[in-house]
Motif scaffolding. Structure first.
Motif, PDB file in Angstrom:
ATOM      1  N   LEU A 128       0.851  -1.189   0.000  1.00  0.00           N
ATOM      2  CA  LEU A 128       0.000   0.000   0.000  1.00  0.00           C
ATOM      3  C   LEU A 128       0.886   1.238   0.000  1.00  0.00           C
ATOM      4  O   LEU A 128       1.696   1.439   0.912  1.00  0.00           O
ATOM      5  CB  LEU A 128      -0.898   0.003   1.237  1.00  0.00           C
ATOM      6  CG  LEU A 128      -1.855   1.190   1.347  1.00  0.00           C
ATOM      7  CD1 LEU A 128      -2.895   1.165   0.232  1.00  0.00           C
ATOM      8  CD2 LEU A 128      -2.536   1.214   2.707  1.00  0.00           C
ATOM      9  N   VAL A 129       0.743   2.067  -1.019  1.00  0.00           N
ATOM     10  CA  VAL A 129       1.643   3.201  -1.217  1.00  0.00           C
ATOM     11  C   VAL A 129       1.094   4.435  -0.506  1.00  0.00           C
ATOM     12  O   VAL A 129      -0.062   4.812  -0.692  1.00  0.00           O
ATOM     13  CB  VAL A 129       1.836   3.495  -2.714  1.00  0.00           C
ATOM     14  CG1 VAL A 129       2.816   4.652  -2.908  1.00  0.00           C
ATOM     15  CG2 VAL A 129       2.347   2.245  -3.436  1.00  0.00           C
ATOM     16  N   ILE A 130       1.943   5.056   0.306  1.00  0.00           N
ATOM     17  CA  ILE A 130       1.571   6.249   1.062  1.00  0.00           C
ATOM     18  C   ILE A 130       2.485   7.397   0.656  1.00  0.00           C
ATOM     19  O   ILE A 130       3.692   7.209   0.477  1.00  0.00           O
ATOM     20  CB  ILE A 130       1.692   6.002   2.579  1.00  0.00           C
ATOM     21  CG1 ILE A 130       0.738   4.895   3.000  1.00  0.00           C
ATOM     22  CG2 ILE A 130       1.397   7.272   3.370  1.00  0.00           C
ATOM     23  CD1 ILE A 130       0.869   4.502   4.456  1.00  0.00           C
ATOM     24  N   GLY A 131       1.922   8.572   0.492  1.00  0.00           N
ATOM     25  CA  GLY A 131       2.721   9.727   0.114  1.00  0.00           C
ATOM     26  C   GLY A 131       2.073  11.018   0.565  1.00  0.00           C
ATOM     27  O   GLY A 131       1.098  11.021   1.333  1.00  0.00           O
ATOM     28  N   ARG A 132       2.635  12.117   0.080  1.00  0.00           N
ATOM     29  CA  ARG A 132       2.078  13.433   0.416  1.00  0.00           C
ATOM     30  C   ARG A 132       0.654  13.564  -0.100  1.00  0.00           C
ATOM     31  O   ARG A 132      -0.218  14.117   0.558  1.00  0.00           O
ATOM     32  CB  ARG A 132       2.954  14.549  -0.176  1.00  0.00           C
ATOM     33  CG  ARG A 132       2.447  15.957   0.138  1.00  0.00           C
ATOM     34  CD  ARG A 132       2.571  16.208   1.632  1.00  0.00           C
ATOM     35  NE  ARG A 132       1.905  17.432   2.066  1.00  0.00           N
ATOM     36  CZ  ARG A 132       0.628  17.518   2.394  1.00  0.00           C
ATOM     37  NH1 ARG A 132      -0.169  16.453   2.282  1.00  0.00           N
ATOM     38  NH2 ARG A 132       0.109  18.638   2.836  1.00  0.00           N
ATOM     39  N   ASN A 133       0.429  13.086  -1.309  1.00  0.00           N
ATOM     40  CA  ASN A 133      -0.905  13.119  -1.890  1.00  0.00           C
ATOM     41  C   ASN A 133      -1.618  11.806  -1.592  1.00  0.00           C
ATOM     42  O   ASN A 133      -1.044  10.892  -0.994  1.00  0.00           O
ATOM     43  CB  ASN A 133      -0.815  13.368  -3.396  1.00  0.00           C
ATOM     44  CG  ASN A 133      -0.179  14.707  -3.704  1.00  0.00           C
ATOM     45  OD1 ASN A 133      -0.474  15.704  -3.062  1.00  0.00           O
ATOM     46  ND2 ASN A 133       0.713  14.735  -4.691  1.00  0.00           N
ATOM     47  N   ALA A 134      -2.838  11.696  -2.011  1.00  0.00           N
ATOM     48  CA  ALA A 134      -3.616  10.487  -1.753  1.00  0.00           C
ATOM     49  C   ALA A 134      -4.539  10.208  -2.919  1.00  0.00           C
ATOM     50  O   ALA A 134      -5.033  11.127  -3.579  1.00  0.00           O
ATOM     51  CB  ALA A 134      -4.427  10.631  -0.476  1.00  0.00           C
ATOM     52  N   HIS A 135      -4.756   8.925  -3.172  1.00  0.00           N
ATOM     53  CA  HIS A 135      -5.674   8.526  -4.234  1.00  0.00           C
ATOM     54  C   HIS A 135      -6.143   7.112  -3.923  1.00  0.00           C
ATOM     55  O   HIS A 135      -5.378   6.288  -3.411  1.00  0.00           O
ATOM     56  CB  HIS A 135      -4.985   8.565  -5.600  1.00  0.00           C
ATOM     57  CG  HIS A 135      -5.875   8.181  -6.739  1.00  0.00           C
ATOM     58  ND1 HIS A 135      -6.913   8.984  -7.168  1.00  0.00           N
ATOM     59  CD2 HIS A 135      -5.909   7.082  -7.521  1.00  0.00           C
ATOM     60  CE1 HIS A 135      -7.532   8.394  -8.181  1.00  0.00           C
ATOM     61  NE2 HIS A 135      -6.941   7.236  -8.412  1.00  0.00           N
ATOM     62  N   GLY A 136      -7.385   6.811  -4.229  1.00  0.00           N
ATOM     63  CA  GLY A 136      -7.878   5.451  -4.058  1.00  0.00           C
ATOM     64  C   GLY A 136      -7.844   4.997  -2.613  1.00  0.00           C
ATOM     65  O   GLY A 136      -8.449   5.601  -1.723  1.00  0.00           O
ATOM     66  N   GLY A 137      -7.121   3.909  -2.351  1.00  0.00           N
ATOM     67  CA  GLY A 137      -7.079   3.324  -1.022  1.00  0.00           C
ATOM     68  C   GLY A 137      -6.522   4.259   0.027  1.00  0.00           C
ATOM     69  O   GLY A 137      -7.016   4.308   1.170  1.00  0.00           O
ATOM     70  N   PRO A 190     -12.839   3.388  -4.204  1.00  0.00           N
ATOM     71  CA  PRO A 190     -11.923   2.422  -3.603  1.00  0.00           C
ATOM     72  C   PRO A 190     -12.630   1.357  -2.784  1.00  0.00           C
ATOM     73  O   PRO A 190     -11.979   0.504  -2.179  1.00  0.00           O
ATOM     74  CB  PRO A 190     -11.045   3.305  -2.702  1.00  0.00           C
ATOM     75  CG  PRO A 190     -11.932   4.434  -2.325  1.00  0.00           C
ATOM     76  CD  PRO A 190     -12.801   4.696  -3.519  1.00  0.00           C
ATOM     77  N   LEU A 191     -13.961   1.393  -2.746  1.00  0.00           N
ATOM     78  CA  LEU A 191     -14.730   0.412  -1.984  1.00  0.00           C
ATOM     79  C   LEU A 191     -15.348  -0.662  -2.874  1.00  0.00           C
ATOM     80  O   LEU A 191     -16.224  -1.407  -2.425  1.00  0.00           O
ATOM     81  CB  LEU A 191     -15.846   1.123  -1.202  1.00  0.00           C
ATOM     82  CG  LEU A 191     -15.368   1.965  -0.017  1.00  0.00           C
ATOM     83  CD1 LEU A 191     -16.509   2.815   0.514  1.00  0.00           C
ATOM     84  CD2 LEU A 191     -14.808   1.081   1.079  1.00  0.00           C
ATOM     85  N   ARG A 192     -14.876  -0.763  -4.117  1.00  0.00           N
ATOM     86  CA  ARG A 192     -15.411  -1.786  -5.009  1.00  0.00           C
ATOM     87  C   ARG A 192     -15.025  -3.185  -4.539  1.00  0.00           C
ATOM     88  O   ARG A 192     -14.126  -3.361  -3.705  1.00  0.00           O
ATOM     89  CB  ARG A 192     -14.937  -1.531  -6.443  1.00  0.00           C
ATOM     90  CG  ARG A 192     -15.690  -0.400  -7.127  1.00  0.00           C
ATOM     91  CD  ARG A 192     -15.075  -0.018  -8.458  1.00  0.00           C
ATOM     92  NE  ARG A 192     -13.821   0.708  -8.288  1.00  0.00           N
ATOM     93  CZ  ARG A 192     -13.064   1.107  -9.302  1.00  0.00           C
ATOM     94  NH1 ARG A 192     -13.412   0.815 -10.552  1.00  0.00           N
ATOM     95  NH2 ARG A 192     -11.961   1.779  -9.071  1.00  0.00           N
ATOM     96  N   SER A 193     -15.686  -4.182  -5.080  1.00  0.00           N
ATOM     97  CA  SER A 193     -15.542  -5.557  -4.588  1.00  0.00           C
ATOM     98  C   SER A 193     -14.110  -6.067  -4.663  1.00  0.00           C
ATOM     99  O   SER A 193     -13.677  -6.847  -3.806  1.00  0.00           O
ATOM    100  CB  SER A 193     -16.481  -6.490  -5.372  1.00  0.00           C
ATOM    101  OG  SER A 193     -16.256  -6.376  -6.766  1.00  0.00           O
ATOM    102  N   THR A 194     -13.348  -5.632  -5.652  1.00  0.00           N
ATOM    103  CA  THR A 194     -11.955  -6.066  -5.752  1.00  0.00           C
ATOM    104  C   THR A 194     -11.167  -5.622  -4.523  1.00  0.00           C
ATOM    105  O   THR A 194     -10.424  -6.410  -3.925  1.00  0.00           O
ATOM    106  CB  THR A 194     -11.302  -5.491  -7.023  1.00  0.00           C
ATOM    107  OG1 THR A 194     -11.954  -6.049  -8.171  1.00  0.00           O
ATOM    108  CG2 THR A 194      -9.817  -5.835  -7.082  1.00  0.00           C
ATOM    109  N   ALA A 195     -11.314  -4.364  -4.129  1.00  0.00           N
ATOM    110  CA  ALA A 195     -10.584  -3.847  -2.968  1.00  0.00           C
ATOM    111  C   ALA A 195     -11.059  -4.510  -1.681  1.00  0.00           C
ATOM    112  O   ALA A 195     -10.240  -4.842  -0.812  1.00  0.00           O
ATOM    113  CB  ALA A 195     -10.758  -2.332  -2.882  1.00  0.00           C
ATOM    114  N   ILE A 196     -12.366  -4.722  -1.543  1.00  0.00           N
ATOM    115  CA  ILE A 196     -12.902  -5.349  -0.333  1.00  0.00           C
ATOM    116  C   ILE A 196     -12.374  -6.775  -0.214  1.00  0.00           C
ATOM    117  O   ILE A 196     -11.984  -7.226   0.873  1.00  0.00           O
ATOM    118  CB  ILE A 196     -14.436  -5.344  -0.353  1.00  0.00           C
ATOM    119  CG1 ILE A 196     -14.976  -3.899  -0.309  1.00  0.00           C
ATOM    120  CG2 ILE A 196     -14.990  -6.163   0.795  1.00  0.00           C
ATOM    121  CD1 ILE A 196     -14.725  -3.175   0.975  1.00  0.00           C
TER     122      ILE A 196
END
Length: 426
Positions: free
Chosen positions: A148-157, A260-266
């Motif tokens: 899980l990638v974390i940075g200054r910005n955010a997207h998705g998860g 980011p709450l689609r079935s693939t992520a869940i």
């Protein structure tokens, strides 16, 4: 070196682009909206292309003068805006063939862990087949699999993590104890830089994850502290609640919204985000706490976190408002048309009433479709202003009506402007 980046406008791709430019490379980004990308990242050259349509012949002029191709392109799930088979598999197979015809090009592929409970889903299955084809192609390659990638910005998860962390009073979580390995986006960019300069030699398939794995609950708590919020009680939600949430998110995906709450992520989160392969030798990978400590939060981060979950609520509210404003007058057509009778005959008043109802319903439906949402919001603003102007001229006394039919248009305008301001996803 001359480097082509696929998915260069994304969360990970843009960080890699900036790092490779800083390294002194001549970077070209590939995307469907190069005009906007050119404004944001003017140090790169930009090409307009849709991965889903690229054949071997289409790839050749794009890569013929490039030394390295960095593939950061990807999507979570099939939907109105994404075709995983076309973009994550077929386009990549065509790219490898074109690269071989161009006498070989180093390909640095940003992939993911493709086994586990979600391994059969399209997101990971298409990535796995592309990775296997790349490894068997004979091309020089490096495959990097970030956690899980974390940075200054955010997207998705990561955007979802921040929004859950900002939840008022409590932290409502499903799969709270799932293990989550993380990695800094800067460390991902560093790994790509090393693959480009040869410090990570070709024929490597590596994970990018810090040694310290946390749980989903602790990761959300960490983000809450980063946002400057008081500790909140953890509320464990039963996994069965994930199904209706995923169903609604999948429906939104079919309309073009990338939740980011689609079935693939869940499904993936039910097992957690794990690291099973070696990591690059000699590369320190910061854990989540160290990563966030390097990016002190500001009030804009708190605003984003709180608005992220409110955004779908705002859009659904506007859709319902406009649908009802179009449907309710049709149930009492004569009474609704009576407002126009001092200015036109009955047939014309009826036609105008039906026409305005149709416009309202159309706007209420169009705003649910992601590609049409911006135009729908602008249409809502224009029609609202027209209604206010027309009502002020035809029936100015409506401004003083106890039920406030004119006054209530003003908050809907403000809500529409808010939705328009938060529409961009990257």
């Amino acid at each position: 070196m001359k480097i082509l980046i696929l998915g260069a406008t994304g969360f990970i791709g843009s960080a890699i682009l900036q790092r490779l430019v800083a390294d002194g490379h001549a970077v070209t980004g590939l995307g469907r909206s190069p005009e906007k990308a050119r404004l944001k990242w003017p140090t790169a050259r930009w090409l307009n292309a849709d991965l889903a349509t690229l054949s071997v012949a289409g790839w050749r002029p794009l890569i013929e003068d490039q030394d390295v191709i960095v593939n950061c392109a990807g999507a979570l799930q099939d939907g109105l805006s994404d075709d995983l088979l076309a973009t994550q598999q077929n386009a990549m197979l065509a790219l490898y063939e074109a690269a071989k015809l161009a006498c070989g090009r180093l390909i640095v592929q940003i992939s993911a862990r493709t086994d586990g409970v979600a391994g059969t889903l399209a997101f990971l299955a298409t990535k796995r087949r592309a990775d296997e084809a790349l490894a068997a192609s004979g091309l020089p390659f490096v495959i990097l699999r970030p956690a899980l990638v974390i940075g200054r910005n955010a997207h998705g998860g990561t955007a979802l993590l921040r929004s859950l962390a900002s939840f008022p009073g409590v932290l409502p979580l499903i799969h709270a104890e799932s293990p989550v390995a993380t990695v800094s986006v800067d460390d991902v960019a560093e790994a790509v830089s090393r693959a480009v300069d040869g410090s990570i030699p070709p024929a490597n398939d590596l994970d990018l994850a810090s040694e310290r794995t946390t749980t989903l609950a602790d990761l959300v708590r960490l983000h809450r502290a980063w946002l400057g919020l008081d500790a909140a009680a953890l509320v464990l939600l039963p996994p069965v609640l994930a199904k209706p949430v995923a169903w609604a998110a999948d429906l939104a995906g079919n309309l073009g919204w990338r939740s980011p709450l689609r079935s693939t992520a869940i499904t993936a989160m039910s097992e957690g985000v794990l690291s099973t392969r070696p990591t690059p030798a000699g590369l320190y990978l910061a854990d989540a706490a160290a990563t966030l400590a390097g990016y002190p939060s500001g009030v804009q981060d708190l605003w984003f976190a709180r608005l992220y979950l409110l955004k779908p609520v705002i859009i659904l509210t506007l859709s319902l408002f406009w649908l009802l404003s179009g449907l309710i007058p049709l149930m009492s057509l004569d009474a609704a048309a009576a407002h126009f009778l001092p200015f036109m005959p009955i047939p014309a008043a009826t036609a105008v009433t039906i026409g305005t109802c149709f416009v309202d319903i159309l706007l209420g439906l169009a705003v649910l479709l992601r590609p049409a949402a911006r135009k729908a919001f602008l249409g809502m603003i224009a029609v609202s202003l027209a209604y206010l102007a027309g009502g002020s001229i035809m029936e100015p006394q409506l401004w003083l009506d106890p039920l406030g039919p004119m006054v209530k248009v003003l908050p809907s305008l403000a809500l529409t402007l808010t939705a328009l301001a938060t529409l961009d996803e990257r």
